[in-house]
Design a protein around this motif. Structure first.
Motif, short mmCIF file in Angstrom:
data_model
loop_
_atom_site.label_atom_id
_atom_site.label_comp_id
_atom_site.label_asym_id
_atom_site.label_seq_id
_atom_site.Cartn_x
_atom_site.Cartn_y
_atom_site.Cartn_z
N VAL A 1 -2.59 -8.69 -5.26
CA VAL A 1 -2.50 -7.23 -5.24
C VAL A 1 -1.79 -6.77 -3.97
O VAL A 1 -1.00 -5.81 -3.98
N HIS A 2 -2.08 -7.44 -2.87
CA HIS A 2 -1.45 -7.14 -1.58
C HIS A 2 0.08 -7.21 -1.72
O HIS A 2 0.81 -6.31 -1.30
N ILE A 3 0.57 -8.28 -2.33
CA ILE A 3 2.01 -8.43 -2.52
C ILE A 3 2.52 -7.44 -3.55
O ILE A 3 3.61 -6.88 -3.42
N ALA A 4 1.73 -7.19 -4.59
CA ALA A 4 2.17 -6.33 -5.68
C ALA A 4 2.43 -4.90 -5.20
O ALA A 4 3.35 -4.24 -5.70
N VAL A 5 1.64 -4.42 -4.26
CA VAL A 5 1.82 -3.05 -3.78
C VAL A 5 3.20 -2.88 -3.15
O VAL A 5 3.92 -1.92 -3.44
N GLY A 6 3.58 -3.82 -2.29
CA GLY A 6 4.89 -3.74 -1.67
C GLY A 6 6.02 -3.86 -2.67
O GLY A 6 7.00 -3.11 -2.63
N LEU B 1 5.94 4.47 5.62
CA LEU B 1 4.53 4.81 5.86
C LEU B 1 3.67 4.48 4.66
O LEU B 1 2.54 3.97 4.80
N LEU B 2 4.18 4.74 3.45
CA LEU B 2 3.43 4.37 2.25
C LEU B 2 3.19 2.87 2.19
O LEU B 2 2.11 2.42 1.83
N GLY B 3 4.20 2.09 2.57
CA GLY B 3 4.03 0.65 2.60
C GLY B 3 2.99 0.21 3.61
O GLY B 3 2.17 -0.67 3.34
N VAL B 4 3.01 0.82 4.79
CA VAL B 4 2.03 0.49 5.83
C VAL B 4 0.62 0.84 5.38
O VAL B 4 -0.33 0.05 5.55
N LEU B 5 0.46 2.02 4.81
CA LEU B 5 -0.86 2.44 4.33
C LEU B 5 -1.36 1.53 3.22
O LEU B 5 -2.55 1.19 3.16
N ALA B 6 -0.45 1.16 2.32
CA ALA B 6 -0.85 0.27 1.23
C ALA B 6 -1.28 -1.09 1.78
O ALA B 6 -2.27 -1.68 1.32
N ARG B 7 -0.54 -1.60 2.75
CA ARG B 7 -0.90 -2.88 3.35
C ARG B 7 -2.25 -2.80 4.05
O ARG B 7 -3.10 -3.70 3.92
N ALA B 8 -2.47 -1.71 4.80
CA ALA B 8 -3.76 -1.54 5.48
C ALA B 8 -4.89 -1.44 4.47
O ALA B 8 -5.98 -1.99 4.69
#
Length: 266
Positions: A193-198, A241-248
């Motif tokens: 899921v972590h990879i999928a978000v990016g 920022l969306l990518g950073v928030l998703a990763r966090a």
């Protein structure tokens, strides 16, 4: 003692030394200063500069065009993640545990996973049209593949002796999946899921760029082509920022559901 040491190491890593933080701040300030100086002295006026982006940031982020584009992209990404991650995780469990299904599907899933999603956008627009459906399908496929691949690795990593023990104890198949397979595959599923978000964010921007579908990608491209580079760069910052928030968010999820995996990664 091991658990205590792990907690102590986690606390030590969570507090960065002041020198490290100061060094990062200085590096960013120097980089922005060089960019601003080069933009003012050598580059054309229409190219973005830090002061120009800061000046245009609030008007851009509060404009109706930007808010509409942001809502389109975020909504499509959330829907695509649900449609991709849930079946992708289920498929990964099956692929990891069913031998004939793994042999049948691995070449295709591995090939699609290695292929850039940009390559399927033209075909997707021909099949489904230049609309939101195409964007959601590309996002869902972008999310499906890493979830399936990662979860399959986790399901396959279950030690063989545990399966032998379960058969000796006559553990029902349902209980075996819940008590043995899922705990083994859980960290891998969350990592998927972590990879999928990016990949979902990249897929959304790619479809919007190439198919001219309303969203952040189109907002950035339209402003860039109109020489409104500062507004376009503000959109790029929001995507980052969306990518950073998703990763966090996914890292926080990993710490909750699989704290041993987070400790191992650190």
């Amino acid at each position: 003692m091991t658990a205590l040491a792990s907690r102590r190491n986690s606390r030590e890593k969570s507090f960065a030394p002041p020198g490290d933080l100061l060094g990062k701040v200085v590096a960013v300030v120097v980089l922005l200063g060089v960019w601003q100086a080069a933009g003012s002295a050598f580059l054309p006026d229409y190219l973005p500069t830090p002061l120009g982006v800061i000046t245009e940031l609030i008007p851009t982020l509060t404009s109706s065009a930007f808010l509409t584009a942001l809502g389109e992209t975020v909504g499509a990404v959330l829907l695509g993640l649900v449609l991709g991650c849930v079946p992708g995780t289920a498929a990964g469990l099956l692929i990891g545990r069913v031998g004939w299904l793994r042999q049948l599907s691995t070449p295709y899933i591995s090939g699609l996973y290695a292929m850039p999603m940009l390559a399927i956008v033209p075909m997707a627009t021909i099949w489904f049209g230049y609309n939101n459906l195409t964007r959601v399908i590309v996002i869902a496929l972008s999310a499906f593949l890493p979830c399936a691949v990662s979860t399959a690795d986790g399901a396959r990593s279950l030690p063989a002796n545990l399966g032998d023990v379960a058969r000796v104890l006559n553990v029902p198949r349902g209980r075996f999946v819940l008590d043995f397979v899922l705990p083994s595959a859980l960290p891998f599923a969350v990592a998927g899921v972590h990879i999928a978000v990016g990949r979902a964010l990249v897929g959304a921007a790619a479809v919007e760029f190439l198919a001219n579908i309303d969203g952040l990608g189109t907002f950035i491209l339209t402003n860039a082509r109109s020489f409104a580079q500062n507004q376009a760069f503000a959109g790029v910052l929001v995507l980052a920022l969306l990518g950073v928030l998703a990763r966090a968010g996914t890292e926080r999820l990993i710490r909750r559901v699989a704290p041993w995996q987070q400790t191992h990664q650190d």
